[in-house]
Design an enzyme around this catalytic site. Sequence first.
Site, PDB file in Angstrom:
ATOM      1  N   TYR A 100     -94.151 -59.179 -36.041  1.00 22.40           N
ATOM      2  CA  TYR A 100     -94.791 -60.483 -36.223  1.00 22.40           C
ATOM      3  C   TYR A 100     -96.285 -60.300 -36.435  1.00 22.40           C
ATOM      4  O   TYR A 100     -96.904 -59.438 -35.793  1.00 22.40           O
ATOM      5  CB  TYR A 100     -94.605 -61.365 -34.977  1.00 22.40           C
ATOM      6  N   TYR A 139     -86.067 -56.370 -34.258  1.00 23.04           N
ATOM      7  CA  TYR A 139     -87.188 -55.830 -33.474  1.00 23.04           C
ATOM      8  C   TYR A 139     -86.797 -55.685 -32.007  1.00 23.04           C
ATOM      9  O   TYR A 139     -85.933 -56.405 -31.512  1.00 23.04           O
ATOM     10  CB  TYR A 139     -88.447 -56.686 -33.634  1.00 23.04           C
ATOM     11  N   ARG A 149     -83.472 -57.613 -30.949  1.00 23.32           N
ATOM     12  CA  ARG A 149     -83.037 -58.903 -31.483  1.00 23.32           C
ATOM     13  C   ARG A 149     -82.373 -58.709 -32.848  1.00 23.32           C
ATOM     14  O   ARG A 149     -82.899 -57.990 -33.690  1.00 23.32           O
ATOM     15  CB  ARG A 149     -84.228 -59.854 -31.699  1.00 23.32           C
ATOM     16  N   HIS A 152     -83.579 -62.518 -37.573  1.00 22.43           N
ATOM     17  CA  HIS A 152     -83.459 -63.980 -37.476  1.00 22.43           C
ATOM     18  C   HIS A 152     -84.702 -64.660 -38.028  1.00 22.43           C
ATOM     19  O   HIS A 152     -85.775 -64.062 -38.102  1.00 22.43           O
ATOM     20  CB  HIS A 152     -83.243 -64.412 -36.021  1.00 22.43           C
ATOM     21  N   HIS A 154     -86.843 -68.230 -37.222  1.00 26.28           N
ATOM     22  CA  HIS A 154     -86.981 -69.388 -36.334  1.00 26.28           C
ATOM     23  C   HIS A 154     -87.139 -70.646 -37.185  1.00 26.28           C
ATOM     24  O   HIS A 154     -87.871 -70.653 -38.184  1.00 26.28           O
ATOM     25  CB  HIS A 154     -88.214 -69.241 -35.446  1.00 26.28           C
TER      26      HIS A 154
HETATM   27 FE   LIG Z   1     -88.184 -64.006 -33.157  1.00 26.12          FE
END
Ligand SMILES: [Fe+2]
Length: 225
Positions: A100, A139, A149, A152, A154
């Site tokens: 991110y 990640y 995870r 995905h 959000h």
């Molecule tokens: Fe996320």
Amino acid sequence: MNLVETEDREDPCYDTPAYRSTELRAPRRLYLLPEELHDPTGPVFGESDVGPLDSDLTRQHDGEPLGERIIVSGHVLDSVGRPIANTLVEVWQANAAGRYAHDVDRHPAPLDPNFTGAGRCLTGPDGEYRFVTVKPGAYPWQNHPNAWRPAHIHFSVFGRAFADRLVTQMYFPGDPLFDHDPIFQSVRDPKARELLISRFDLETTEPDWALAYRFDIVLRSTPFE
Ligand SMILES: [Fe+2]
């Protein structure tokens, strides 16, 4: 699209022990929202208008981001299948390497100077929305040893008023991490979990340019209404 009836119509448990941070986040009781948040004329867009580049996450910088270019589209509908037009859909995601663009993300994967990972658009007359982006990477997170995870995106969807807002995550078909992810598994009904997985959408794919995934979102009345 077909509306799918799921066996378990309850929301996921707010406190899901395998998803550790819910212990602190889960409300102990329901709170009534102020009346003005149910008002459909309330503000939702922040300080600036929604522009055309907001929905193309690959064109927000001087160069193109690395990764697999994809089109993500779908419809926002109410619980009986009627389109919700002109509502704000926001997305945020990791880059193709699973990182991110955010200060607290310390995962040792590269940042991409051409990718911020945030977008928004308004639904059209039939409740449709469309984003161009790159496929996010998986990640690691600190929930438990070797926790990763699934890839995905959000989503936040404003319904007809702020109190209708839904925040959720869209997944990609066939991810081997589904069985190991306490967030995905916090939705207990397998049919409801399936609804979180986008489907590969050959019709929307653009030849020689981008693959495509479809993700329809159904908003139903909240207990506050
Ligand atoms: Fe996320």
